[in-house]
Write a protein that holds these residues in place. Sequence first.
Motif, PDB file in Angstrom:
ATOM      1  N   PHE A   1       0.821  -1.213   0.000  1.00 48.03           N
ATOM      2  CA  PHE A   1       0.000   0.000   0.000  1.00 48.03           C
ATOM      3  C   PHE A   1       0.857   1.267   0.000  1.00 48.03           C
ATOM      4  CE2 PHE A   1      -3.374  -2.957   1.396  1.00 48.03           C
ATOM      5  CZ  PHE A   1      -4.241  -2.708   0.349  1.00 48.03           C
ATOM      6  N   ALA A   2       2.019   1.232   0.641  1.00 48.16           N
ATOM      7  CA  ALA A   2       2.911   2.394   0.615  1.00 48.16           C
ATOM      8  C   ALA A   2       3.345   2.674  -0.825  1.00 48.16           C
ATOM      9  CB  ALA A   2       4.127   2.152   1.511  1.00 48.16           C
ATOM     10  N   GLU A   3       3.663   1.607  -1.559  1.00 44.42           N
ATOM     11  CA  GLU A   3       4.076   1.776  -2.957  1.00 44.42           C
ATOM     12  C   GLU A   3       2.905   2.256  -3.822  1.00 44.42           C
ATOM     13  OE1 GLU A   3       5.719  -1.035  -6.551  1.00 44.42           O
ATOM     14  OE2 GLU A   3       6.500  -1.419  -4.527  1.00 44.42           O
ATOM     15  N   ALA A   4       1.711   1.721  -3.556  1.00 43.81           N
ATOM     16  CA  ALA A   4       0.532   2.118  -4.325  1.00 43.81           C
ATOM     17  C   ALA A   4       0.172   3.577  -4.070  1.00 43.81           C
ATOM     18  CB  ALA A   4      -0.652   1.214  -3.977  1.00 43.81           C
ATOM     19  N   LEU A   5       0.356   4.041  -2.841  1.00 43.66           N
ATOM     20  CA  LEU A   5      -0.015   5.409  -2.480  1.00 43.66           C
ATOM     21  C   LEU A   5       1.090   6.420  -2.756  1.00 43.66           C
ATOM     22  CD1 LEU A   5      -1.820   4.669   0.888  1.00 43.66           C
ATOM     23  CD2 LEU A   5      -2.894   5.433  -1.245  1.00 43.66           C
ATOM     24  N   ASP A   6       2.306   5.943  -2.995  1.00 38.75           N
ATOM     25  CA  ASP A   6       3.461   6.825  -3.173  1.00 38.75           C
ATOM     26  C   ASP A   6       3.257   7.935  -4.215  1.00 38.75           C
ATOM     27  OD1 ASP A   6       6.174   7.551  -2.467  1.00 38.75           O
ATOM     28  OD2 ASP A   6       6.723   6.804  -4.469  1.00 38.75           O
ATOM     29  N   PRO A   7       2.648   7.643  -5.378  1.00 36.75           N
ATOM     30  CA  PRO A   7       2.485   8.712  -6.379  1.00 36.75           C
ATOM     31  C   PRO A   7       1.446   9.774  -5.998  1.00 36.75           C
ATOM     32  CG  PRO A   7       2.149   6.524  -7.370  1.00 36.75           C
ATOM     33  CD  PRO A   7       2.237   6.349  -5.892  1.00 36.75           C
ATOM     34  N   ILE A   8       0.702   9.539  -4.919  1.00 36.48           N
ATOM     35  CA  ILE A   8      -0.377  10.444  -4.527  1.00 36.48           C
ATOM     36  C   ILE A   8       0.117  11.365  -3.414  1.00 36.48           C
ATOM     37  CG2 ILE A   8      -2.732  10.559  -3.607  1.00 36.48           C
ATOM     38  CD1 ILE A   8      -3.134   7.696  -4.682  1.00 36.48           C
ATOM     39  N   SER A   9      -0.168  12.655  -3.520  1.00 34.34           N
ATOM     40  CA  SER A   9       0.263  13.618  -2.491  1.00 34.34           C
ATOM     41  C   SER A   9      -0.352  13.260  -1.142  1.00 34.34           C
ATOM     42  CB  SER A   9      -0.147  15.039  -2.884  1.00 34.34           C
ATOM     43  OG  SER A   9      -1.557  15.194  -2.740  1.00 34.34           O
ATOM     44  N   SER A  10       0.271  13.733  -0.077  1.00 38.69           N
ATOM     45  CA  SER A  10      -0.218  13.481   1.278  1.00 38.69           C
ATOM     46  C   SER A  10      -1.653  13.983   1.437  1.00 38.69           C
ATOM     47  CB  SER A  10       0.706  14.166   2.283  1.00 38.69           C
ATOM     48  OG  SER A  10       0.227  13.998   3.584  1.00 38.69           O
ATOM     49  N   HIS A  11      -1.938  15.177   0.908  1.00 33.35           N
ATOM     50  CA  HIS A  11      -3.291  15.737   0.987  1.00 33.35           C
ATOM     51  C   HIS A  11      -4.300  14.816   0.292  1.00 33.35           C
ATOM     52  CE1 HIS A  11      -6.613  18.574   0.820  1.00 33.35           C
ATOM     53  NE2 HIS A  11      -6.704  18.299  -0.477  1.00 33.35           N
ATOM     54  N   ASN A  12      -3.957  14.349  -0.899  1.00 34.68           N
ATOM     55  CA  ASN A  12      -4.875  13.481  -1.637  1.00 34.68           C
ATOM     56  C   ASN A  12      -4.997  12.096  -1.004  1.00 34.68           C
ATOM     57  OD1 ASN A  12      -5.769  15.369  -3.455  1.00 34.68           O
ATOM     58  ND2 ASN A  12      -4.222  14.867  -5.001  1.00 34.68           N
ATOM     59  N   GLN A  13      -3.954  11.623  -0.319  1.00 31.50           N
ATOM     60  CA  GLN A  13      -4.054  10.370   0.428  1.00 31.50           C
ATOM     61  C   GLN A  13      -5.083  10.513   1.545  1.00 31.50           C
ATOM     62  OE1 GLN A  13      -0.357   8.584   1.763  1.00 31.50           O
ATOM     63  NE2 GLN A  13       0.653   9.038  -0.181  1.00 31.50           N
ATOM     64  N   GLN A  14      -5.052  11.656   2.237  1.00 36.23           N
ATOM     65  CA  GLN A  14      -6.026  11.912   3.299  1.00 36.23           C
ATOM     66  C   GLN A  14      -7.436  11.974   2.715  1.00 36.23           C
ATOM     67  OE1 GLN A  14      -4.381  15.498   5.015  1.00 36.23           O
ATOM     68  NE2 GLN A  14      -3.471  14.358   6.700  1.00 36.23           N
ATOM     69  N   LEU A  15      -7.568  12.624   1.569  1.00 33.85           N
ATOM     70  CA  LEU A  15      -8.873  12.721   0.902  1.00 33.85           C
ATOM     71  C   LEU A  15      -9.364  11.331   0.490  1.00 33.85           C
ATOM     72  CD1 LEU A  15     -11.174  14.433  -0.266  1.00 33.85           C
ATOM     73  CD2 LEU A  15      -9.775  14.734  -2.335  1.00 33.85           C
ATOM     74  N   LEU A  16      -8.477  10.521  -0.060  1.00 32.21           N
ATOM     75  CA  LEU A  16      -8.831   9.162  -0.466  1.00 32.21           C
ATOM     76  C   LEU A  16      -9.325   8.353   0.740  1.00 32.21           C
ATOM     77  CD1 LEU A  16      -8.901   6.907  -2.617  1.00 32.21           C
ATOM     78  CD2 LEU A  16      -6.499   6.458  -2.072  1.00 32.21           C
ATOM     79  N   LEU A  17      -8.607   8.430   1.851  1.00 27.27           N
ATOM     80  CA  LEU A  17      -9.028   7.716   3.062  1.00 27.27           C
ATOM     81  C   LEU A  17     -10.392   8.200   3.536  1.00 27.27           C
ATOM     82  CD1 LEU A  17      -5.708   7.496   5.110  1.00 27.27           C
ATOM     83  CD2 LEU A  17      -6.974   5.630   4.054  1.00 27.27           C
ATOM     84  N   TYR A  18     -10.602   9.501   3.488  1.00 29.96           N
ATOM     85  CA  TYR A  18     -11.889  10.071   3.894  1.00 29.96           C
ATOM     86  C   TYR A  18     -13.014   9.526   3.006  1.00 29.96           C
ATOM     87  CZ  TYR A  18     -15.658  13.471   4.319  1.00 29.96           C
ATOM     88  OH  TYR A  18     -16.887  14.052   4.472  1.00 29.96           O
ATOM     89  N   LEU A  19     -12.815   9.558   1.705  1.00 27.04           N
ATOM     90  CA  LEU A  19     -13.838   9.102   0.767  1.00 27.04           C
ATOM     91  C   LEU A  19     -14.097   7.593   0.902  1.00 27.04           C
ATOM     92  CD1 LEU A  19     -12.799  11.203  -2.359  1.00 27.04           C
ATOM     93  CD2 LEU A  19     -14.769  11.587  -0.847  1.00 27.04           C
TER      94      LEU A  19
END
Length: 145
Positions: free
Chosen positions: A110-128
């Motif tokens: 999951f770290a590798e999958a999320l790596d291309p996504i900014s920290s802000h967008n990772q938080q947004l993804l988790l929220y959604l």
Amino acid sequence: MHSTEFSKIWHKILKDYKLHMDSKLAPTLTDAQLTVLELLQERDAMKPSDLAPHLATSPAAVTMLLDRMEKHNLIIRERDASDRRIVWVSITETGKNETSRGLKIRSDFFAEALDPISSHNQQLLLYLMGKMAVAPAPAPEGSTP
């Protein structure tokens, strides 16, 4: 409709995840076994019937899974001292070691999958995704609320 696009992306992520986990956990562990070990590590001991809802499978399949896990010394099954009909499943030291290994493999994926996504967008993804996880299931066709 976005659901078709979402379905395709979701299917690809799940397929990639399954292939990664199957290859990295082999030969001593499967993803379902890792789920069981995680639960046992959190709760010390559980009845086999309590594991089934976490695995979305039948009691017979849980028994077969536990048989394989016991054979590989990942778990032990013991009869309850006061009620011999009850069986308790608990994790072994080997199981704890394999849990640590499996969780690292999952985390790395999951770290590798999320790596291309900014920290802000990772938080947004988790929220959604959290919103999706608690969304009520749609009513079956033809039913009334």
